[in-house]
Every structure is written in structure tokens, then in C-alpha cells.
Design an enzyme around this catalytic site. Structure first.
Site, PDB file in Angstrom:
ATOM      1  N   ASN A   1      25.251 -29.963   6.933  1.00 18.72           N
ATOM      2  CA  ASN A   1      23.933 -29.338   6.804  1.00 18.72           C
ATOM      3  C   ASN A   1      23.426 -28.976   8.211  1.00 18.72           C
ATOM      4  O   ASN A   1      23.317 -29.851   9.077  1.00 18.72           O
ATOM      5  CB  ASN A   1      22.992 -30.339   6.112  1.00 18.72           C
ATOM      6  CG  ASN A   1      21.604 -29.793   5.917  1.00 18.72           C
ATOM      7  OD1 ASN A   1      21.039 -29.191   6.834  1.00 18.72           O
ATOM      8  ND2 ASN A   1      21.018 -30.005   4.762  1.00 18.72           N
TER       9      ASN A   1
ATOM     10  N   HIS B   1      18.934 -28.993  10.936  1.00 22.43           N
ATOM     11  CA  HIS B   1      18.244 -29.551  12.105  1.00 22.43           C
ATOM     12  C   HIS B   1      18.652 -28.896  13.417  1.00 22.43           C
ATOM     13  O   HIS B   1      18.013 -29.117  14.446  1.00 22.43           O
ATOM     14  CB  HIS B   1      18.356 -31.071  12.115  1.00 22.43           C
ATOM     15  CG  HIS B   1      17.619 -31.644  10.939  1.00 22.43           C
ATOM     16  ND1 HIS B   1      16.296 -31.345  10.697  1.00 22.43           N
ATOM     17  CD2 HIS B   1      18.025 -32.418   9.909  1.00 22.43           C
ATOM     18  CE1 HIS B   1      15.913 -31.934   9.569  1.00 22.43           C
ATOM     19  NE2 HIS B   1      16.945 -32.574   9.068  1.00 22.43           N
TER      20      HIS B   1
ATOM     21  N   HIS C   1      19.002 -25.616   3.841  1.00 24.12           N
ATOM     22  CA  HIS C   1      17.860 -25.730   2.930  1.00 24.12           C
ATOM     23  C   HIS C   1      16.803 -24.723   3.382  1.00 24.12           C
ATOM     24  O   HIS C   1      16.221 -24.866   4.454  1.00 24.12           O
ATOM     25  CB  HIS C   1      17.312 -27.167   3.016  1.00 24.12           C
ATOM     26  CG  HIS C   1      16.191 -27.464   2.069  1.00 24.12           C
ATOM     27  ND1 HIS C   1      15.649 -28.716   1.946  1.00 24.12           N
ATOM     28  CD2 HIS C   1      15.493 -26.680   1.197  1.00 24.12           C
ATOM     29  CE1 HIS C   1      14.670 -28.695   1.038  1.00 24.12           C
ATOM     30  NE2 HIS C   1      14.557 -27.469   0.586  1.00 24.12           N
TER      31      HIS C   1
ATOM     32  N   ARG D   1      13.385 -23.825   3.043  1.00 25.74           N
ATOM     33  CA  ARG D   1      12.173 -24.444   2.504  1.00 25.74           C
ATOM     34  C   ARG D   1      11.091 -23.406   2.341  1.00 25.74           C
ATOM     35  O   ARG D   1      11.050 -22.397   3.058  1.00 25.74           O
ATOM     36  CB  ARG D   1      11.664 -25.566   3.425  1.00 25.74           C
ATOM     37  CG  ARG D   1      12.631 -26.732   3.542  1.00 25.74           C
ATOM     38  CD  ARG D   1      12.008 -27.861   4.348  1.00 25.74           C
ATOM     39  NE  ARG D   1      11.022 -28.575   3.577  1.00 25.74           N
ATOM     40  CZ  ARG D   1      11.206 -29.775   3.028  1.00 25.74           C
ATOM     41  NH1 ARG D   1      12.340 -30.415   3.188  1.00 25.74           N
ATOM     42  NH2 ARG D   1      10.252 -30.343   2.342  1.00 25.74           N
TER      43      ARG D   1
ATOM     44  N   ARG E   1      10.288 -24.149   7.646  1.00 26.77           N
ATOM     45  CA  ARG E   1      10.100 -24.947   8.865  1.00 26.77           C
ATOM     46  C   ARG E   1      11.356 -25.024   9.725  1.00 26.77           C
ATOM     47  O   ARG E   1      11.290 -25.342  10.891  1.00 26.77           O
ATOM     48  CB  ARG E   1       9.605 -26.348   8.523  1.00 26.77           C
ATOM     49  CG  ARG E   1      10.647 -27.227   7.890  1.00 26.77           C
ATOM     50  CD  ARG E   1      10.161 -28.642   7.746  1.00 26.77           C
ATOM     51  NE  ARG E   1       9.134 -28.781   6.739  1.00 26.77           N
ATOM     52  CZ  ARG E   1       8.904 -29.925   6.074  1.00 26.77           C
ATOM     53  NH1 ARG E   1       9.611 -30.992   6.369  1.00 26.77           N
ATOM     54  NH2 ARG E   1       7.981 -29.993   5.153  1.00 26.77           N
TER      55      ARG E   1
ATOM     56  N   GLU F   1      20.443 -25.307  -0.508  1.00 30.21           N
ATOM     57  CA  GLU F   1      19.468 -26.227  -1.127  1.00 30.21           C
ATOM     58  C   GLU F   1      18.151 -25.483  -1.231  1.00 30.21           C
ATOM     59  O   GLU F   1      17.713 -24.846  -0.259  1.00 30.21           O
ATOM     60  CB  GLU F   1      19.236 -27.441  -0.236  1.00 30.21           C
ATOM     61  CG  GLU F   1      20.396 -28.365  -0.116  1.00 30.21           C
ATOM     62  CD  GLU F   1      20.065 -29.501   0.850  1.00 30.21           C
ATOM     63  OE1 GLU F   1      18.911 -29.646   1.266  1.00 30.21           O
ATOM     64  OE2 GLU F   1      20.996 -30.216   1.204  1.00 30.21           O
TER      65      GLU F   1
ATOM     66  N   THR G   1      13.445 -34.329   2.287  1.00 28.91           N
ATOM     67  CA  THR G   1      13.427 -34.475   0.827  1.00 28.91           C
ATOM     68  C   THR G   1      13.350 -35.959   0.487  1.00 28.91           C
ATOM     69  O   THR G   1      14.259 -36.722   0.801  1.00 28.91           O
ATOM     70  CB  THR G   1      14.707 -33.853   0.235  1.00 28.91           C
ATOM     71  OG1 THR G   1      14.904 -32.585   0.856  1.00 28.91           O
ATOM     72  CG2 THR G   1      14.586 -33.680  -1.256  1.00 28.91           C
TER      73      THR G   1
ATOM     74  N   GLU H   1      24.173 -34.108  -7.224  1.00 24.68           N
ATOM     75  CA  GLU H   1      24.310 -34.715  -5.901  1.00 24.68           C
ATOM     76  C   GLU H   1      23.474 -35.981  -5.933  1.00 24.68           C
ATOM     77  O   GLU H   1      22.253 -35.932  -6.127  1.00 24.68           O
ATOM     78  CB  GLU H   1      23.807 -33.764  -4.809  1.00 24.68           C
ATOM     79  CG  GLU H   1      23.907 -34.444  -3.433  1.00 24.68           C
ATOM     80  CD  GLU H   1      23.595 -33.516  -2.265  1.00 24.68           C
ATOM     81  OE1 GLU H   1      23.663 -32.274  -2.431  1.00 24.68           O
ATOM     82  OE2 GLU H   1      23.271 -34.039  -1.181  1.00 24.68           O
TER      83      GLU H   1
ATOM     84  N   HIS I   1      22.212 -37.563   1.901  1.00 26.32           N
ATOM     85  CA  HIS I   1      20.897 -37.902   2.442  1.00 26.32           C
ATOM     86  C   HIS I   1      20.953 -39.234   3.172  1.00 26.32           C
ATOM     87  O   HIS I   1      21.247 -40.264   2.574  1.00 26.32           O
ATOM     88  CB  HIS I   1      19.797 -37.959   1.369  1.00 26.32           C
ATOM     89  CG  HIS I   1      18.464 -37.610   1.960  1.00 26.32           C
ATOM     90  ND1 HIS I   1      17.743 -38.502   2.715  1.00 26.32           N
ATOM     91  CD2 HIS I   1      17.767 -36.456   1.956  1.00 26.32           C
ATOM     92  CE1 HIS I   1      16.637 -37.920   3.135  1.00 26.32           C
ATOM     93  NE2 HIS I   1      16.628 -36.673   2.703  1.00 26.32           N
TER      94      HIS I   1
HETATM   95  N1  PXP Z   1      21.573 -33.438   0.547  1.00 22.75           N
HETATM   96  C1  PXP Z   1      20.342 -32.984   0.229  1.00 22.75           C
HETATM   97  C2  PXP Z   1      20.091 -32.537  -1.150  1.00 22.75           C
HETATM   98  C3  PXP Z   1      19.320 -32.915   1.203  1.00 22.75           C
HETATM   99  O1  PXP Z   1      18.093 -32.454   0.861  1.00 22.75           O
HETATM  100  C4  PXP Z   1      19.620 -33.294   2.528  1.00 22.75           C
HETATM  101  C5  PXP Z   1      18.570 -33.161   3.580  1.00 22.75           C
HETATM  102  O2  PXP Z   1      18.272 -31.817   3.767  1.00 22.75           O
HETATM  103  C6  PXP Z   1      20.920 -33.738   2.815  1.00 22.75           C
HETATM  104  C7  PXP Z   1      21.869 -33.838   1.798  1.00 22.75           C
HETATM  105  C8  PXP Z   1      21.319 -34.143   4.187  1.00 22.75           C
HETATM  106  O3  PXP Z   1      20.582 -35.261   4.572  1.00 22.75           O
HETATM  107  P1  PXP Z   1      20.684 -35.782   6.069  1.00 22.75           P
HETATM  108  O4  PXP Z   1      20.140 -34.711   6.941  1.00 22.75           O
HETATM  109  O5  PXP Z   1      19.856 -37.028   6.057  1.00 22.75           O
HETATM  110  O6  PXP Z   1      22.144 -36.042   6.337  1.00 22.75           O
END
Ligand code: PXP
Length: 240
Positions: free
Chosen positions: A7, A10, A43, A45, A49, A70, A101, A151, A191
């Protein structure tokens, strides 16, 4: 072999600290693919952001592996998803004030709308996953709505502090992964996973894919994206 989806949200969070162009989440996706990941996750949003619409369109162009978007189950997002056509959409709950989330999608309380969104996405050949807490009622509701995947939210496991709660959360994930798979769903998880707590998750054989963002980007700030991704891949490929 468990697949890794990285992902890149960030990377965009750091960019948005200055509202500029760098660092570029699309470049991070390319480097991640070169390091061997199985997919890229972002994601979009409602408040934009981190990931911007333009990032998503560019990711669709450059990602060669698998693109998982996402998003919240809103008309605006369905419109964007059916224009972009990522390989997969993961429906997540979204609250404006949350830092990330916080919980899984409440499929059980809103089955008609979720089913409608899944149908619209399926009409564009998009595979649909629902991000749910490890809860059997939510998993059964996901099946009834026609989801392809769930998921499993690993946040409670990641936040558990003492050994007994960690074991309890892990057990929940294990039994819900088994239940989802028995009901015919594909199973992924994510997550709050990091280079340490991911190891025990690798034991759960029904989990096909892990989606990890923050821990990889946090490490990448120190050692670079390619090294951060390779280290996670090594752990995953070694298995527990
Ligand atoms: N899966 C989903 C559905 C999420 O919303 C997120 C966070 O955006 C992640 C995985 C990844 O989480 P993390 O950034 O804590 O690894």
C-alpha cells in the site's frame, strides 16, 4: 505462497505534508514491483488526504502486477472505480475524522447497498473484496452480498499488547480465515502488520494475500523503498 500487496498511501502522505510532487507514490509502486511484490494497493479517500485522483489514473497505467483500490462504497467512488477499472476493489468504511481505517465494513447492517455496489463493480469485471472484522456474521453477510474476497482486519491483532490477547486475536483470524474459505471466499488480511507481527499470520494457510503499507513506508524512509520491500518479501517467502 502468500502474495504481498504494498500500500503506497503513506508515500503520498509525506508528499501532502508540502502539497508538492514528491515523494511520488507512483514511483514507489514501480520500485516495489521491481523488488518483486505481487500487487499495489492504494486508498482514494473522500477527503483526498494522501492519494489523489491523478495518482490512481497513473497507477492504472503503470502497475503491471495487480492494482487493488481501497474505497468507500459511495456513488462518487463507484463512478471513479468503473472508469479506472482496477483489478480489484476493496470496500472499506471511511470516517472523515479517523487517522486510518478503524474498523471493518459493517456489511451485515447494509447488505442491499453493498450488494448493489458489488454488482456495479462486477459489471466492469472488477473483483470485489470486503474489508471486515474477523466476525462470522460479517463473513456470512459478505457471501450473501456476492463478494469474491474478504480482507480480514488485523488491526486488533496488531494492537494487542499481552501474549494472551495476541493469541486470542490470532485464533480469531485463524478460525475466520477458515470459515471464509469454506464459504467459498478468497481470503486476504491487512492493517497494522509489520516486520515482526506478520510472522504468525503466515501460519494461517487460508490467507492468500497480505496488504501492508505503513510499516514498509516507515522502513523505506530509513533504508529505501526497494530494501524495505525486499525485507518484507524475504520474511513472507521464508514463511514462519
Ligand atoms: N488493508 C486495508 C483495507 C487498509 O485500509 C489498510 C490501511 O490503508 C491496509 C490494509 C494497510 O494497513 P497498514 O498501512 O497499517 O499496513
Amino acid at each position: 505462497m502468500v502474495r504481498l500487496g504494498v500500500n503506497v498511501d503513506h508515500v503520498a502522505t509525506v508528499r501532502e505534508a508540502r502539497k508538492g510532487e514528491l515523494p511520488d507514490p507512483v514511483a514507489a509502486a514501480i520500485v516495489s514491483e521491481m523488488a518483486g511484490v505481487d500487487g499495489i494497493v492504494c486508498h482514494l479517500r473522500e477527503d483526498r488526504r494522501h492519494i489523489r485522483d491523478k495518482d490512481l489514473y497513473l497507477l492504472k497505467e503503470v502497475v503491471k502486477t495487480h492494482l487493488n483500490l481501497e474505497m468507500a462504497a459511495t456513488d462518487e467512488m463507484v463512478k471513479i472505480a468503473t472508469e479506472v477499472v482496477p483489478d480489484m476493489v476493496t470496500l472499506v468504511p471511511e470516517k472523515r475524522e479517523e487517522v486510518t481505517t478503524e474498523g471493518g465494513l459493517d456489511v451485515q447492517s447494509n447488505p442491499d447497498w453493498i450488494e448493489e455496489v458489488i454488482n456495479q463493480l462486477h459489471n466492469h469485471n472488477i473483483v470485489v473484496s470486503l474489508f471486515v472484522d474477523p466476525d462470522v456474521q460479517q463473513i456470512k453477510a459478505a457471501v450473501r452480498c456476492g463478494a469474491d474476497y474478504v480482507e480480514l482486519h488485523t488491526g486488533m491483532y496488531a494492537n494487542a499488547e499481552d501474549l494472551s490477547s495476541i493469541a486470542d486475536e490470532l485464533e480469531k483470524l485463524r478460525s475466520m480465515a477458515m470459515a471464509a474459505s469454506k464459504l467459498g471466499l478468497g481470503v486476504s488480511a491487512g492493517h497494522g502488520l509489520n516486520y515482526h507481527n506478520v510472522r504468525d499470520i503466515l501460519d494461517i494457510e487460508q490467507i492468500e494475500e497480505l496488504n501492508i503499507g505503513h510499516a514498509i513506508v516507515a522502513k523505506a524512509v530509513m533504508v529505501g523503498m526497494e530494501t524495505a520491500v525486499r525485507e518484507m518479501l524475504e520474511i513472507i517467502r521464508r514463511g514462519k
